[in-house]
Design a protein around this motif. Structure first.
Motif, PDB file in Angstrom:
ATOM      1  N   ARG A 115     -21.204  -1.511  -3.301  1.00  0.00           N
ATOM      2  CA  ARG A 115     -21.289  -0.889  -4.626  1.00  0.00           C
ATOM      3  C   ARG A 115     -22.055   0.431  -4.566  1.00  0.00           C
ATOM      4  O   ARG A 115     -21.682   1.406  -5.231  1.00  0.00           O
ATOM      5  CB  ARG A 115     -21.938  -1.878  -5.599  1.00  0.00           C
ATOM      6  N   GLU A 135     -17.265  -3.153 -10.951  1.00  0.00           N
ATOM      7  CA  GLU A 135     -16.906  -4.537 -10.646  1.00  0.00           C
ATOM      8  C   GLU A 135     -15.428  -4.769 -10.918  1.00  0.00           C
ATOM      9  O   GLU A 135     -14.739  -5.471 -10.164  1.00  0.00           O
ATOM     10  CB  GLU A 135     -17.751  -5.510 -11.475  1.00  0.00           C
ATOM     11  N   ARG A 139     -12.727  -5.945  -8.097  1.00  0.00           N
ATOM     12  CA  ARG A 139     -11.968  -7.183  -8.306  1.00  0.00           C
ATOM     13  C   ARG A 139     -10.461  -6.926  -8.236  1.00  0.00           C
ATOM     14  O   ARG A 139      -9.735  -7.641  -7.536  1.00  0.00           O
ATOM     15  CB  ARG A 139     -12.335  -7.806  -9.653  1.00  0.00           C
TER      16      ARG A 139
END
Length: 308
Positions: A115, A135, A139
């Motif tokens: 990240r 996120e 995903r």
């Protein structure tokens, strides 16, 4: 891995003498040893790179290679890279290099490190992203899935494309434009129906987009992107490049790349160029005419069906 290769080249190879001291060897034990044992020309170092070193595991001369490879001159930097063909931990190639202390395992980034890397990359492009959007991107990309078949370069390329259609902030909507499974699959089906002149299927698929309340400009963008991908693939294929290399240039995941390769057979380059001209005309019409965006999109698909 590619960044590390580039760092080694920059550190040891003089750009002015690169053609004489930088070599890419085929995955052939004899050729690799021959090039590795060649002395540098007017330079302290020579660099030999093997791109798909995993293929060496099936080389008939592997045992001889493993006996001789550690005796090449110190002036040679021999870099074996794992790309398309996996190097398994139970293979001689892996075990011998590990025993010699000449093995560098570059693990996939995960968790906070991943990240931080992606956020910093966007910062260099003068873009920001919220933790929630980041996120969402990770995903949908599938990068953290065990069976993900791409690499960090492919992930960054996708992020680069998303950033290119974003302003100061990368938002969920932009991410969905590239990675939403429904959109991608339906665009494939739409262009398939257009190529096969199935008007009823085209109208049905447009209706599915309408039910999902997808904006017509975004659908137009997706059609344009897929048309560019098909044209790029067909153009690059004429150069004799392997599909895996073309997919890396395109910045698409292997699964999507295979679908692009299969669908490209339905179109000629001439048809795709004509189709792209129609798309540009539709984009202009959405901005400059009184017709609704949905009407412009429907007109475009009908023109594409007729090949006009």
């Amino acid at each position: 891995m590619e960044q590390k290769r580039a760092q080694l080249e920059k550190r040891y190879i003089d750009p002015a003498m690169r053609d004489l001291n930088y070599d890419v060897a085929r995955e052939d034990a004899g050729e690799i040893l021959a090039k590795a044992n060649t002395l540098p020309f007017m330079s302290e170092k020579r660099m030999v790179v093997v791109r798909d070193a995993g293929l060496l595991s099936s080389d008939a001369d592997l045992d001889t290679f493993l006996e001789d490879v550690f005796s090449v001159p110190d002036s040679t930097i021999l870099l074996l890279m794992e790309t398309e063909t996996p190097i398994k931990k139970n293979q001689k190639l892996y075990k011998r290099f590990k025993k010699a202390g000449r093995l560098i395992a570059m693990e996939r980034l995960q968790g906070r490190a991943l990240r931080s890397y992606l956020a910093n990359y966007l910062a260099k492009l003068n873009r920001r992203i919220t933790p929630e959007a980041l996120e969402h991107f990770i995903r949908l990309s599938g990068y953290s899935d065990r069976n993900y078949s791409g690499d960090l370069e492919a992930l960054v390329t996708t992020l680069d494309q998303i950033a290119s259609i974003s302003k100061e902030e990368v938002r969920v909507e932009a991410i969905d434009t590239f990675l939403d499974p429904f959109q991608t699959e339906t665009i494939f089906d739409l262009l398939d129906a257009i190529a096969k002149k199935r008007a009823e299927d085209v109208l049905r698929l447009l209706n599915e987009f309408d039910v999902k309340e997808e904006p017509a400009p975004r659908i137009l963008y997706m059609i344009a992107r897929q048309t560019r991908n098909l044209l790029f693939y067909k153009t690059m294929k004429r150069t004799g490049r392997a599909d895996s290399e073309i997919f890396r240039f395109m910045g698409v995941k292997p699964f999507e790349g295979k679908k692009i390769a299969a669908q490209s057979g339905l179109y000629t380059e001439r048809a795709l160029r004509g189709q792209y001209d129609m798309i540009l005309e539709a984009e202009l019409a959405m901005k400059s005419t009184s017709a609704s965006d949905a009407e412009v999109l429907e007109t475009l698909t009908l023109k594409m069906l007729r090949g006009q």
